[in-house]
Design an enzyme around this catalytic site. Sequence first.
Site, short mmCIF file in Angstrom:
data_model
loop_
_atom_site.label_atom_id
_atom_site.label_comp_id
_atom_site.label_asym_id
_atom_site.label_seq_id
_atom_site.Cartn_x
_atom_site.Cartn_y
_atom_site.Cartn_z
N ASP A 1 0.83 -1.21 0.00
CA ASP A 1 0.00 0.00 0.00
C ASP A 1 0.87 1.26 0.00
O ASP A 1 2.00 1.25 0.47
CB ASP A 1 -0.90 -0.03 1.25
N HIS B 1 2.33 3.78 -8.94
CA HIS B 1 2.11 2.35 -9.23
C HIS B 1 3.29 1.78 -10.01
O HIS B 1 3.71 0.64 -9.80
CB HIS B 1 0.82 2.16 -10.01
N LEU C 1 11.47 -19.88 -4.83
CA LEU C 1 10.47 -19.01 -4.19
C LEU C 1 9.18 -19.09 -4.99
O LEU C 1 9.21 -19.00 -6.22
CB LEU C 1 10.98 -17.55 -4.19
C1 IPE Z 1 -5.29 -2.88 -0.32
O1 IPE Z 1 -5.00 -1.54 -0.45
C2 IPE Z 1 -5.29 -3.55 -1.66
C3 IPE Z 1 -3.99 -3.67 -2.31
C4 IPE Z 1 -2.84 -3.31 -1.79
C5 IPE Z 1 -4.02 -4.26 -3.61
P1 IPE Z 1 -6.16 -0.44 -0.61
O2 IPE Z 1 -5.47 0.87 -0.68
O3 IPE Z 1 -7.05 -0.80 -1.73
O4 IPE Z 1 -6.97 -0.61 0.74
P2 IPE Z 1 -7.84 0.42 1.56
O5 IPE Z 1 -8.79 1.05 0.57
O6 IPE Z 1 -6.90 1.43 2.16
O7 IPE Z 1 -8.52 -0.39 2.62
C1 IPE Z 2 -1.53 0.31 -3.42
O1 IPE Z 2 -1.35 1.68 -3.43
C2 IPE Z 2 -1.72 -0.25 -4.80
C3 IPE Z 2 -3.09 -0.70 -5.09
C4 IPE Z 2 -4.07 -0.75 -4.25
C5 IPE Z 2 -3.35 -1.14 -6.46
P1 IPE Z 2 -2.57 2.70 -3.35
O2 IPE Z 2 -2.94 3.09 -4.74
O3 IPE Z 2 -3.67 2.15 -2.53
O4 IPE Z 2 -1.87 3.93 -2.63
P2 IPE Z 2 -2.54 4.93 -1.57
O5 IPE Z 2 -3.11 4.09 -0.47
O6 IPE Z 2 -3.61 5.68 -2.32
O7 IPE Z 2 -1.40 5.77 -1.13
MG MG Z 3 -4.14 2.33 -0.57
#
Ligand code: IPE
Ligand code: IPE
Ligand code: MG
Length: 249
Positions: free
Chosen positions: A18, A35, A129
Amino acid sequence: MSITSPSKVPRHTAIIMDGNGRWAKERGWPRLMGHEQGAGNVETICEACINEGVEYLTLYAFSTENWRRPTHEVAGLMLLLERFLSEKVAMMNKNGVRLAAIGRIADLPGPARKRLEQAIEETAHNTRLTLTLALNYGGRDEIVDAVRSIATEVLKRTLEPDQITAKTITDHLYTRMMPDPDLLIRTSGEMRISNFLLWQLSYTEIHVTRKLWPDFGAEDLHTAILDYGSRERRYGASVENLGNLEKVS
Ligand code: IPE
Ligand code: IPE
Ligand code: MG
């Protein structure tokens, strides 16, 4: 496996990657650049896991809820996935990484799905792995799919309702070929599971770091593994009884 395993390496490490959006925002860049940086970090962490002796690495890459994001972000993520798969098969074969996927893979866009199936096939012989990508993954949907498949067996009379145990459920999940995670890492500070591996995380140790995923490096993984090594896993037993008990599930 004995509950007091001598090994302090989390055999199965799962990561909620995240913070890509926040990483980009801090720089005034579009989210997709976060990303892109995040996808680039997967190779670093795969290699770090191999060096640490981790056998299974499961990465939460796209949740069933992530379809709620703007169309261009979702499309960008799917293109990134395709590119990642095309570019990283060589790295996986060099490092002995076997690719796997969990989630409702059939519902991914065709080109990404085909590339994924191809990469899984091209790395199937590797043994160092197992890298599992959770794609269009939701823990609740996974349990729904398991229940449907168990119900079908009951209807066919190949399984009686009173034969259903926790192991029956474990054996019908997408993760049936792997042990439950020993360690769950979540980057960027959020203290929630976000619909990830709901059944499998029952007794997993959790390490949350404020580091954003693109900044999470080999030394951060090492810190998480040291943290894991300092924990006492009890599985509900009292401290005195730890030596006599087998691990749950
Ligand atoms: C969890 O992150 C999903 C992934 C890392 C793929 P999100 O950013 O989607 O989760 P929330 O919305 O903070 O719960
Ligand atoms: C995690 O990063 C990647 C995915 C959920 C695909 P986020 O896109 O959720 O990044 P934040 O949480 O907005 O910083
Ligand atoms: Mg996120």
